[in-house]
Design a protein around this motif. Structure first.
Motif, PDB file in Angstrom:
ATOM      1  N   PRO A 102       0.812  -1.225   0.000  1.00 30.70           N
ATOM      2  CA  PRO A 102       0.000   0.000   0.000  1.00 30.70           C
ATOM      3  C   PRO A 102       0.845   1.275   0.000  1.00 30.70           C
ATOM      4  N   PHE A 103       0.305   2.285  -0.688  1.00 32.70           N
ATOM      5  CA  PHE A 103       0.885   3.617  -0.617  1.00 32.70           C
ATOM      6  C   PHE A 103       0.679   4.143   0.798  1.00 32.70           C
ATOM      7  N   GLN A 104       1.571   5.000   1.241  1.00 34.65           N
ATOM      8  CA  GLN A 104       1.369   5.626   2.546  1.00 34.65           C
ATOM      9  C   GLN A 104       0.380   6.764   2.365  1.00 34.65           C
ATOM     10  N   ARG A 105      -0.763   6.643   2.986  1.00 36.24           N
ATOM     11  CA  ARG A 105      -1.827   7.642   2.903  1.00 36.24           C
ATOM     12  C   ARG A 105      -2.367   7.884   4.300  1.00 36.24           C
ATOM     13  N   ARG A 106      -2.733   9.121   4.532  1.00 37.35           N
ATOM     14  CA  ARG A 106      -3.407   9.458   5.788  1.00 37.35           C
ATOM     15  C   ARG A 106      -4.811   8.881   5.712  1.00 37.35           C
ATOM     16  N   MET A 107      -5.227   8.260   6.801  1.00 40.80           N
ATOM     17  CA  MET A 107      -6.576   7.700   6.859  1.00 40.80           C
ATOM     18  C   MET A 107      -7.330   8.338   8.017  1.00 40.80           C
ATOM     19  N   LEU A 108      -8.620   8.465   7.844  1.00 34.62           N
ATOM     20  CA  LEU A 108      -9.478   9.025   8.882  1.00 34.62           C
ATOM     21  C   LEU A 108     -10.708   8.139   8.999  1.00 34.62           C
ATOM     22  N   TYR A 109     -10.886   7.545  10.173  1.00 35.20           N
ATOM     23  CA  TYR A 109     -12.067   6.735  10.443  1.00 35.20           C
ATOM     24  C   TYR A 109     -13.073   7.601  11.193  1.00 35.20           C
TER      25      TYR A 109
END
Length: 160
Positions: A102-109
């Motif tokens: 996976p690409f490093q991406r900011r995630m927000l749940y």
């Protein structure tokens, strides 16, 4: 069956929207943009039926950034049909360095308020008109809540 067994034993489970259909609905599908988000929910009511049957709350949740972790190559439409029929993901995905990393991406749940199904009358069967009306009503509420969650929090993720 294992989900139903877990619920019957009093366990709680977590399901997050997204799956094979969403893989094929997003970019690079024709007429989709790279930042489009897609969920296929209108025909997915099994989780609502189980929540109603076992009296467990439905908690809407959404993960911003999950669809940006990997990219996929657009394959012929027949691959999508076979994938859906077999209920497996026949896709070519890639991430960093062209690998399935996976690409490093900011995630927000984001998590919404629970939707509590009504207590059922023990005589109501799952095939009854009344049961299906309640399922439809809860499903509509879930879809509205999920849309509302997305709209309320998309600016926090930078998609405003």
């Amino acid at each position: 069956a294992s989900v139903e067994n877990a619920l019957a034993q009093g366990s709680r489970i977590g399901l997050s929207p997204g799956g094979i259909a969403e893989i094929f609905e997003g970019y690079p599908k024709p007429n989709r943009l790279p930042d489009d988000e897609c969920l296929v929910l209108k025909s997915r009511k099994g989780f609502i039926r189980m929540a109603l049957k076992y009296g467990v709350p439905i908690i809407p949740c959404y993960c911003f950034g999950g669809s940006k972790m990997l990219k996929r190559l657009q394959l012929p439409m027949v691959v999508e049909k076979v994938s859906n029929a077999l209920r497996i993901s026949l896709v070519l995905i890639f991430g960093r360095w062209g690998l399935p990393i996976p690409f490093q991406r900011r995630m927000l749940y984001v998590i919404g308020n629970p939707i509590h199904p009504p207590q059922l009358d023990g005589s109501m069967g799952e095939d009854s008109v009344e049961f299906n009306q309640i399922v439809d009503k809860l499903h509509d509420r879930f879809c509205d809540e999920l849309t509302s969650l997305f709209e309320r929090h998309k600016d926090n993720y930078g998609w405003g």
